[in-house]
Design an enzyme around this catalytic site. Sequence first.
Site, PDB file in Angstrom:
ATOM      1  CG  ASP A  21      -7.297  -4.044   8.107  1.00  0.00           C
ATOM      2  OD1 ASP A  21      -6.355  -4.342   7.347  1.00  0.00           O
ATOM      3  OD2 ASP A  21      -8.387  -3.641   7.691  1.00  0.00           O
ATOM      4  CG  ASN A  71      -1.931   1.099   1.215  1.00  0.00           C
ATOM      5  OD1 ASN A  71      -2.359   1.557   0.155  1.00  0.00           O
ATOM      6  ND2 ASN A  71      -2.327   1.562   2.399  1.00  0.00           N
TER       7      ASN A  71
END
Length: 418
Positions: free
Chosen positions: A307, A97
């Site tokens: 997460d 990411n």
Amino acid sequence: MNILLKSAKIINAQNKELHLKKRDILIKDGTIDKIAAKIEAPKDTQVVDLKNLHVSLGWLDSSVCFGEPGYEERETISNGLRTAALSGFTDIVLNPNTHPIADSSSDIVFLTNAARDSATNLHPLGTMTMGGEGIDLAELYDMHNSGAVGFYDFKSPISNSNLLKIALQYVQNFDGLVYSQPLDVKIAGKGLVHEGITSTKLGLKGIPSLAEEIQIVRDLFILEYTEGKLHIPTVSTANAVKLIADAKKKGLNVTCSVAIHNLYFTDEVLEEFDTAYKVYPPLRTKKDTKALIKGVKDGTIDFVTADHIPLNIELKAVEFDNATYGSVGLESAFGLLHTLFDTETCITLLTQGKERYNIAENDLAEGRKACLTLFNPDVDYTFEKSHILSQSKNSMTLGESLKGKVYGIFNNNQLILN
């Protein structure tokens, strides 16, 4: 470096002789030298004597984002790994990411080199497709040889069923792990939150549970046809748990994870339109959280994860529709999880699963490498901004009452303490 941990209560259910016993632990040059009821500190030894000290094998988080390269304002690798260490994690699986995104062997090498001298081990994921665009397969074999532990177009579902089929077939040549984000984008449409009573009441467009579940059904059918290894990250619905449980009973090689905040929060917290609670998959209903917790307890769900997604303030301090999905969570992971499960269950959840990524397993025993997490499970506190160690402060846990304080870790011959 020589370290002596004094009066540490050991939490290690696999070792019946030491489990729940208080012991001194002497570590010499990164290796556990001696475990005994009482050990006198040798010369040139740092003594660690902390209140209600508990020790377990090092913790793993299977879904962590930083920012570097490209988004260093969100989080750097060095501070991200320090945050992970002070949150109790000796190993993290890093999502692709970044900018540029990790879709080549050179990208994987950059990430592993950047983390080489850290106490926390960084295990990078590469993208499944070039640029994470879902069109052409990336350099899966080359990335695997460079240290990638799996392949994931982060939070982007693979719409092309044949591409997923080919990937699952191809990675069998080197025991690779393929991720598939459970979302049918056509059914999800422009949804922002869980489709239900709360979304209707607030006038927000909803993402139906069906969007997650129908994608899981497709993925499991493809897995049954191809074989291979599949991981379904951050499931969020009751029926998703049932579908994966049924697949495991059939012998399919599938694992899944759940975000800790999806176990704790429901979509009812959205009533103030606070963008801190805008996460993906969305927060769902009490029925879903109960099913997810049950799935964690019975082993259907293999991993719990923070997460962890750091985001700078410009991406969150906007209208709800325009805010970016994500919350930091490493710092609050243990405290939040410990409000839901007892200490032994928490430690089991946080230490299991390394074999899925071919990460070397360890043992809390004399002669073994010291890879340990240090914590006090009996501290009650309110999670505040001062507890956030990440550069970004986008936490949905602010103001929550948590249980359990992490002292730090010992790993790679380094002691990192709060």
